[in-house]
Design a protein around this motif. Structure first.
Motif, PDB file in Angstrom:
ATOM      1  N   LEU A 191       4.435  -0.078  17.457  1.00  0.00           N
ATOM      2  CA  LEU A 191       4.185   0.527  16.149  1.00  0.00           C
ATOM      3  C   LEU A 191       2.810   1.176  16.062  1.00  0.00           C
ATOM      4  N   PHE A 195       0.864  -1.159   0.000  1.00  0.00           N
ATOM      5  CA  PHE A 195       0.000   0.000   0.000  1.00  0.00           C
ATOM      6  C   PHE A 195       0.915   1.228   0.000  1.00  0.00           C
ATOM      7  N   SER A 211       5.088  -1.275   3.370  1.00  0.00           N
ATOM      8  CA  SER A 211       5.314  -2.566   4.029  1.00  0.00           C
ATOM      9  C   SER A 211       5.016  -3.711   3.072  1.00  0.00           C
ATOM     10  N   VAL A 217       1.317   4.896   0.072  1.00  0.00           N
ATOM     11  CA  VAL A 217       0.772   6.241   0.308  1.00  0.00           C
ATOM     12  C   VAL A 217       1.860   7.159   0.849  1.00  0.00           C
ATOM     13  N   THR A 218       2.488   6.758   1.968  1.00  0.00           N
ATOM     14  CA  THR A 218       3.430   7.646   2.667  1.00  0.00           C
ATOM     15  C   THR A 218       4.685   7.924   1.831  1.00  0.00           C
ATOM     16  N   TRP A 261       8.145   3.399   3.698  1.00  0.00           N
ATOM     17  CA  TRP A 261       7.352   2.565   4.610  1.00  0.00           C
ATOM     18  C   TRP A 261       6.298   1.743   3.872  1.00  0.00           C
ATOM     19  N   MET A 313      11.256  -3.555  14.659  1.00  0.00           N
ATOM     20  CA  MET A 313      10.640  -4.891  14.695  1.00  0.00           C
ATOM     21  C   MET A 313      10.571  -5.424  13.264  1.00  0.00           C
ATOM     22  N   PRO A 348      -0.912   2.587  11.411  1.00  0.00           N
ATOM     23  CA  PRO A 348      -1.002   3.334  10.161  1.00  0.00           C
ATOM     24  C   PRO A 348      -1.433   4.791  10.340  1.00  0.00           C
ATOM     25  N   VAL A 352       1.934   4.808  16.071  1.00  0.00           N
ATOM     26  CA  VAL A 352       2.472   5.664  15.001  1.00  0.00           C
ATOM     27  C   VAL A 352       1.850   5.306  13.648  1.00  0.00           C
ATOM     28  N   TYR A 382      -4.622  22.242  11.279  1.00  0.00           N
ATOM     29  CA  TYR A 382      -3.600  22.188  10.233  1.00  0.00           C
ATOM     30  C   TYR A 382      -4.247  22.096   8.878  1.00  0.00           C
ATOM     31  N   ASN A 409      -1.671  11.443  17.523  1.00  0.00           N
ATOM     32  CA  ASN A 409      -2.023  12.867  17.415  1.00  0.00           C
ATOM     33  C   ASN A 409      -3.036  13.122  16.303  1.00  0.00           C
ATOM     34  N   SER A 442      -0.918   8.091  13.330  1.00  0.00           N
ATOM     35  CA  SER A 442      -0.380   8.384  14.658  1.00  0.00           C
ATOM     36  C   SER A 442      -1.474   8.923  15.576  1.00  0.00           C
ATOM     37  N   GLY A 473       5.070  12.859   4.662  1.00  0.00           N
ATOM     38  CA  GLY A 473       4.655  12.263   5.933  1.00  0.00           C
ATOM     39  C   GLY A 473       3.148  12.143   6.014  1.00  0.00           C
ATOM     40  N   THR A 474       2.607  12.582   7.141  1.00  0.00           N
ATOM     41  CA  THR A 474       1.173  12.470   7.383  1.00  0.00           C
ATOM     42  C   THR A 474       0.354  13.369   6.448  1.00  0.00           C
ATOM     43  N   SER A 526       9.196  -3.504   5.944  1.00  0.00           N
ATOM     44  CA  SER A 526       8.860  -2.224   5.330  1.00  0.00           C
ATOM     45  C   SER A 526       9.970  -1.789   4.384  1.00  0.00           C
TER      46      SER A 526
HETATM   47  C1  LIG Z   1       6.753  -0.027  10.260  1.00  0.00           C
HETATM   48  C2  LIG Z   1       5.907   0.926   9.495  1.00  0.00           C
HETATM   49  C3  LIG Z   1       5.058   0.435   8.503  1.00  0.00           C
HETATM   50  C4  LIG Z   1       4.328   1.306   7.706  1.00  0.00           C
HETATM   51  N1  LIG Z   1       3.578   0.818   6.647  1.00  0.00           N
HETATM   52  C5  LIG Z   1       3.070   1.676   5.749  1.00  0.00           C
HETATM   53  C6  LIG Z   1       2.499   1.202   4.521  1.00  0.00           C
HETATM   54  O1  LIG Z   1       2.428  -0.005   4.274  1.00  0.00           O
HETATM   55  N2  LIG Z   1       2.073   2.119   3.602  1.00  0.00           N
HETATM   56  C7  LIG Z   1       2.143   3.467   3.835  1.00  0.00           C
HETATM   57  O2  LIG Z   1       1.724   4.232   2.960  1.00  0.00           O
HETATM   58  N3  LIG Z   1       2.655   3.946   4.997  1.00  0.00           N
HETATM   59  C8  LIG Z   1       3.128   3.087   5.945  1.00  0.00           C
HETATM   60  N4  LIG Z   1       3.697   3.561   7.111  1.00  0.00           N
HETATM   61  C9  LIG Z   1       3.784   5.003   7.302  1.00  0.00           C
HETATM   62  C10 LIG Z   1       2.950   5.490   8.477  1.00  0.00           C
HETATM   63  O3  LIG Z   1       1.601   5.539   8.096  1.00  0.00           O
HETATM   64  C11 LIG Z   1       3.523   6.846   8.863  1.00  0.00           C
HETATM   65  O4  LIG Z   1       4.799   6.615   9.449  1.00  0.00           O
HETATM   66  C12 LIG Z   1       2.646   7.564   9.819  1.00  0.00           C
HETATM   67  O5  LIG Z   1       1.438   7.917   9.187  1.00  0.00           O
HETATM   68  C13 LIG Z   1       3.325   8.843  10.323  1.00  0.00           C
HETATM   69  O6  LIG Z   1       3.893   9.545   9.247  1.00  0.00           O
HETATM   70  P1  LIG Z   1       5.430  10.035   9.333  1.00  0.00           P
HETATM   71  O7  LIG Z   1       6.244   8.867   9.753  1.00  0.00           O
HETATM   72  O8  LIG Z   1       5.814  10.689   8.067  1.00  0.00           O
HETATM   73  O9  LIG Z   1       5.428  11.065  10.490  1.00  0.00           O
HETATM   74  P2  LIG Z   1       5.225  12.635  10.398  1.00  0.00           P
HETATM   75  O10 LIG Z   1       4.041  12.989   9.573  1.00  0.00           O
HETATM   76  O11 LIG Z   1       6.539  13.253  10.056  1.00  0.00           O
HETATM   77  O12 LIG Z   1       4.887  12.946  11.911  1.00  0.00           O
HETATM   78  C14 LIG Z   1       5.880  12.800  12.958  1.00  0.00           C
HETATM   79  C15 LIG Z   1       5.217  13.062  14.282  1.00  0.00           C
HETATM   80  O13 LIG Z   1       4.643  14.374  14.292  1.00  0.00           O
HETATM   81  C16 LIG Z   1       3.270  14.303  14.600  1.00  0.00           C
HETATM   82  N5  LIG Z   1       2.520  15.279  13.805  1.00  0.00           N
HETATM   83  C17 LIG Z   1       2.663  15.580  12.488  1.00  0.00           C
HETATM   84  N6  LIG Z   1       1.790  16.524  12.122  1.00  0.00           N
HETATM   85  C18 LIG Z   1       1.053  16.830  13.226  1.00  0.00           C
HETATM   86  C19 LIG Z   1      -0.015  17.721  13.488  1.00  0.00           C
HETATM   87  N7  LIG Z   1      -0.540  18.501  12.535  1.00  0.00           N
HETATM   88  N8  LIG Z   1      -0.506  17.768  14.750  1.00  0.00           N
HETATM   89  C20 LIG Z   1       0.012  16.990  15.728  1.00  0.00           C
HETATM   90  N9  LIG Z   1       1.028  16.125  15.536  1.00  0.00           N
HETATM   91  C21 LIG Z   1       1.542  16.053  14.299  1.00  0.00           C
HETATM   92  C22 LIG Z   1       2.818  12.903  14.263  1.00  0.00           C
HETATM   93  O14 LIG Z   1       1.721  12.510  15.042  1.00  0.00           O
HETATM   94  C23 LIG Z   1       4.068  12.088  14.564  1.00  0.00           C
HETATM   95  O15 LIG Z   1       4.073  11.696  15.901  1.00  0.00           O
HETATM   96  C24 LIG Z   1       4.380   2.705   7.956  1.00  0.00           C
HETATM   97  C25 LIG Z   1       5.203   3.177   8.985  1.00  0.00           C
HETATM   98  C26 LIG Z   1       5.972   2.314   9.744  1.00  0.00           C
HETATM   99  C27 LIG Z   1       6.885   2.879  10.800  1.00  0.00           C
END
Ligand SMILES: Cc1cc2nc3c(=O)[nH]c(=O)nc-3n(C[C@H](O)[C@H](O)[C@H](O)COP(=O)(O)OP(=O)(O)OC[C@H]3O[C@@H](n4cnc5c(N)ncnc54)[C@H](O)[C@@H]3O)c2cc1C
Length: 381
Positions: free
Chosen positions: A355, A116, A151, A118-119, A149, A202, A360, A358, A381, A364, A362, A124-125, A206
């Motif tokens: 995991l 999948f 996976s 997306v990220t 990421w 773990m 799929p 954070v 935001y 927050n 987080s 990021g988010t 990914s």
């Molecule tokens: C092991 C693993 C497997 C994954 N598998 C997949 C997958 O299969 N496909 C896929 O597409 N993605 C996958 N992901 C990605 C996962 O969905 C993202 O890591 C997650 O959504 C957070 O995005 P980021 O890591 O870019 O963190 P960021 O967006 O950089 O955020 C970092 C921190 O800041 C906080 N934050 C950011 N913006 C705000 C805000 N506006 N208000 C408050 N807090 C905020 C977040 O809550 C987080 O704690 C995976 C991640 C991991 C670690």
């Protein structure tokens, strides 16, 4: 909520994959191929695929029961859970031809749909800020960019990919102009698609995925061009509820381990769990798990009735991930030094369950959803 016959059958299957199996994989960060094959052959990964496409045609509550049981048995559904909910995107938004082509193949296990995309590293988010582009050229799209990421990318035949088809500057909302594609990774590999595994805390398989002029047939576009973000969002309630069910399973596994060890380990001439300082964190995590479990059930029931369940799905995911973490923390503490020894499996499950606060989504971002969409507070935001 759960069908006892299914729970019993899943638990029996899981007995074939004890802690030693997972520990050996964890050391090598290897994929649990035999476990995933066994689940596929038993039909569990096709739980949500309708019978007319060769699946089991079960509801979300039953699928949640399967994943919960896998986790409560000490196994890890993270290796294959995505197949359960991703197929919903094809089912809801695919054309008849796409449904007939992909769903029976996925249900039979001939086609693995685990990835999948997306990220991205820079967005990021903030999904609307993603930079991977898909440009139409004749009867193909040309894809360029990078995901992170993603996976199970090395263990999947097809990937659902979200990419920008209209530049952000030309759309009203930045989540417009994104499209969803079914990418056949088998033919794309070495033809514009490169996959690089990331070693993580773990064993989650990914990867980073790079697209360099990767060609995707136009017929692999899902639904309408530019509406892809909506299609991905549509699948998120099911995803959140299923992951929440996994967390409930984890919490049950940790609690059962804590109780057993706390009764059996004697220090100062009595079982350590006779001390309230040892009992209380276990009891508190249990109460958190039970409350979260009720929310998972409510969310699944609403989903299965076709009713809105965004609030419940998000709360279920938040509360269940917190409950599994509390149970994990209590379990390590109860085990003292042995909580850190690999052979007890506690440290492995501890890393695995972390995991879910954070990914799929987080914690927050769930709180932001509740604040804005449920409580009517200003968007932050
Ligand atoms: C092991 C693993 C497997 C994954 N598998 C997949 C997958 O299969 N496909 C896929 O597409 N993605 C996958 N992901 C990605 C996962 O969905 C993202 O890591 C997650 O959504 C957070 O995005 P980021 O890591 O870019 O963190 P960021 O967006 O950089 O955020 C970092 C921190 O800041 C906080 N934050 C950011 N913006 C705000 C805000 N506006 N208000 C408050 N807090 C905020 C977040 O809550 C987080 O704690 C995976 C991640 C991991 C670690």
């Amino acid at each position: 909520m759960h069908d006892p016959a299914i729970t019993e059958a899943v638990a029996k299957l899981c007995e074939e994959f004890p802690g030693a199996y997972w520990r050996a994989l964890d050391e090598r960060r290897a994929y649990p191929t035999e476990f995933v094959n066994a689940l596929t052959e038993a039909g569990y990964l096709a739980a949500l695929i309708p019978e007319e496409y060769g699946g089991a045609g079960l509801n979300l509550a039953a699928a949640a029961g399967i994943l919960e049981t896998i986790q409560a048995s000490g196994c890890n559904g993270g290796a294959c859970h995505a197949q359960m909910y991703m197929m919903g995107t094809i089912l809801r938004h695919g054309s008849d031809a796409q449904k007939r082509r992909y769903l029976p193949e996925i249900a039979s296990g001939r086609l693995r749909m685990q990835a999948f995309g997306v990220t991205e590293p820079t967005s990021g988010t903030d999904t609307g800020a993603l930079r991977t582009t898909a440009r139409r050229e004749g009867d193909h799209y040309i894809v360029n960019g990078q995901k992170i990421w993603t996976s199970r990318a090395e263990h999947s035949d097809i990937m659902l990919l979200l990419a920008r088809t209209t530049p952000a500057a030309e759309v009203a909302k930045k989540t417009d102009g994104l499209s969803t594609f079914i990418v056949d990774m088998r033919s794309a590999r070495d033809h514009g698609l490169t996959i690089r595994p990331i070693r993580t805390m773990m064993n989650h398989n990914s990867c980073e995925v790079f697209f360099d002029n990767m060609r995707v047939p136009a017929e692999n576009l899902l639904g309408v061009e530019g509406k892809g973000f909506r299609y991905i969002l549509d699948g998120m309630n099911a995803e959140r509820l299923l992951i929440a069910a996994e967390c409930i399973g984890d919490a049950k596994w940790f609690t059962q381990k804590s109780v057993a060890y706390g009764r059996e380990r004697h220090v100062f001439g009595r079982p350590i769990a006779q001390n309230q300082g040892v009992q209380f964190p276990i009891a508190k995590a249990y109460a958190q798990m039970r409350a979260a479990e009720l929310m998972v059930r409510e969310g699944c029931a609403l989903f299965d009735e076709g009713k809105p369940c965004g609030e419940q799905a998000n709360m279920a995911k938040l509360l269940a991930a917190e409950a599994s973490w509390a149970a994990a923390e209590a379990c390590v503490q109860t085990h003292g030094g042995f909580g850190f020894a690999e052979e007890y499996d506690v440290e492995r499950k501890f890393r695995e369950t972390r995991l879910y606060q954070v990914a799929p989504i987080s914690t927050n971002l769930i709180l932001s959803y509740l604040a804005e969409h449920v409580l009517g507070l200003p968007r932050s935001y």
